[in-house]
Design a protein around this motif. Sequence first.
Motif, PDB file in Angstrom:
ATOM      1  N   LEU A   1       0.866  -1.177   0.000  1.00  0.00           N
ATOM      2  CA  LEU A   1       0.000   0.000   0.000  1.00  0.00           C
ATOM      3  C   LEU A   1       0.901   1.225   0.000  1.00  0.00           C
ATOM      4  N   PRO A   2       1.012   1.936  -1.124  1.00  0.00           N
ATOM      5  CA  PRO A   2       1.920   3.087  -1.189  1.00  0.00           C
ATOM      6  C   PRO A   2       1.322   4.327  -0.529  1.00  0.00           C
ATOM      7  N   HIS A   3       2.179   5.339  -0.341  1.00  0.00           N
ATOM      8  CA  HIS A   3       1.785   6.646   0.222  1.00  0.00           C
ATOM      9  C   HIS A   3       1.074   6.463   1.567  1.00  0.00           C
ATOM     10  N   PHE A   4       1.609   5.562   2.376  1.00  0.00           N
ATOM     11  CA  PHE A   4       0.927   5.199   3.617  1.00  0.00           C
ATOM     12  C   PHE A   4       0.891   6.359   4.612  1.00  0.00           C
TER      13      PHE A   4
ATOM     14  N   ASN B   1      -0.328   9.074   4.092  1.00  0.00           N
ATOM     15  CA  ASN B   1      -1.581   9.806   3.860  1.00  0.00           C
ATOM     16  C   ASN B   1      -2.826   9.053   4.320  1.00  0.00           C
ATOM     17  N   VAL B   2      -2.661   7.835   4.830  1.00  0.00           N
ATOM     18  CA  VAL B   2      -3.828   6.991   5.077  1.00  0.00           C
ATOM     19  C   VAL B   2      -4.619   7.427   6.313  1.00  0.00           C
ATOM     20  N   LYS B   3      -3.920   7.823   7.376  1.00  0.00           N
ATOM     21  CA  LYS B   3      -4.611   8.172   8.618  1.00  0.00           C
ATOM     22  C   LYS B   3      -5.587   9.335   8.384  1.00  0.00           C
TER      23      LYS B   3
ATOM     24  N   ARG C   1     -13.811   5.031   6.495  1.00  0.00           N
ATOM     25  CA  ARG C   1     -12.439   5.317   6.882  1.00  0.00           C
ATOM     26  C   ARG C   1     -11.527   4.331   6.141  1.00  0.00           C
ATOM     27  N   VAL C   2     -10.585   4.869   5.382  1.00  0.00           N
ATOM     28  CA  VAL C   2      -9.779   4.003   4.510  1.00  0.00           C
ATOM     29  C   VAL C   2      -9.005   2.968   5.314  1.00  0.00           C
ATOM     30  N   LEU C   3      -8.344   3.376   6.397  1.00  0.00           N
ATOM     31  CA  LEU C   3      -7.543   2.435   7.170  1.00  0.00           C
ATOM     32  C   LEU C   3      -8.421   1.447   7.943  1.00  0.00           C
ATOM     33  N   GLU C   4      -9.341   1.985   8.747  1.00  0.00           N
ATOM     34  CA  GLU C   4     -10.101   1.138   9.659  1.00  0.00           C
ATOM     35  C   GLU C   4     -11.187   0.316   8.960  1.00  0.00           C
ATOM     36  N   ASP C   5     -11.810   0.869   7.925  1.00  0.00           N
ATOM     37  CA  ASP C   5     -12.963   0.215   7.302  1.00  0.00           C
ATOM     38  C   ASP C   5     -12.641  -0.513   5.999  1.00  0.00           C
TER      39      ASP C   5
ATOM     40  N   TYR D   1       2.079  -4.537   2.989  1.00  0.00           N
ATOM     41  CA  TYR D   1       2.977  -3.604   3.661  1.00  0.00           C
ATOM     42  C   TYR D   1       2.575  -2.173   3.344  1.00  0.00           C
ATOM     43  N   GLY D   2       2.431  -1.367   4.383  1.00  0.00           N
ATOM     44  CA  GLY D   2       2.172   0.049   4.201  1.00  0.00           C
ATOM     45  C   GLY D   2       3.489   0.791   4.081  1.00  0.00           C
ATOM     46  N   LEU D   3       3.734   1.365   2.895  1.00  0.00           N
ATOM     47  CA  LEU D   3       4.989   2.070   2.642  1.00  0.00           C
ATOM     48  C   LEU D   3       4.738   3.563   2.482  1.00  0.00           C
ATOM     49  N   PRO D   4       5.301   4.413   3.337  1.00  0.00           N
ATOM     50  CA  PRO D   4       5.266   5.849   3.065  1.00  0.00           C
ATOM     51  C   PRO D   4       6.281   6.197   1.978  1.00  0.00           C
TER      52      PRO D   4
END
Length: 248
Positions: free
Chosen positions: A172-175, A177-179, A187-191, A203-206
């Motif tokens: 998951l790129p640009h992590f 920005n997810v919060k 909610r993108v992260l939680e839902d 893997y969440g990658l910033p």
Amino acid sequence: MKLFMTSSPGGSVCVDGRWTADSFDPANGFLKEFRNACRGETDCLVLSSDPENTGMGDEMQSFFREAFLHSGMSVTRVDVCDRRNPQAADRLCCYGVLILAGGHVPTQNAFFRQIGLRERIQRYAGVVMGVSAGTMNSAEVVYAQPEEQGEAVNPYYVRYMQGLGLTHVNVLPHFQNVKGLRLDGLRVLEDISLPDSRVRPFYGLPDGSWLYRENERTRLYGEAWLLEAGTCIKICEDGESREVEDER
């Protein structure tokens, strides 16, 4: 093959509110390792994420040419594979570097299938750089998290599809920005992300973090999170690296 999987490789910098060309990102050793992998003068093919958007293709051609030059790398030419030039996929071996561009994952995936890239790229022995969507589509099984309006609530939206088969890792790129991000009222992260991690881990990658695969081994560089079985755990810090599992 030497495979670099990035969220964003850099190549531009914002100065006084304006974006200008710059080198590839030196964070976590990316620029050094990418330059070493390319070994001097090279030529490059950028594989589009939106083959109908030829204006974007022209911008990518200019952008990557400048990024190579600002990185102290000699590039003889940068070509773009889009609807104007799909036959470029027949000549992958003529290029020292392939760049799988960023953009909309399903659109790029469809284009890659149209030009038979999965079969052709298996015989490629040079350097491949995935950028965002390009990194996601390099996987054996692609996880295409909803990103455009309507996709998260569309029961017919396909979240899993066949990719290029260069890695088993899902990213998951640009992590960064997810919060707090919301899509279609969710909610993108939680839902979205965490429930989907029960199907496949990813893997969440910033931006500034990256993975490198060569000789059937994959290593992670920089800050990253593992989303698995509904949990999100930080597994690597900026400036650190670790080997990750790359098989299913």
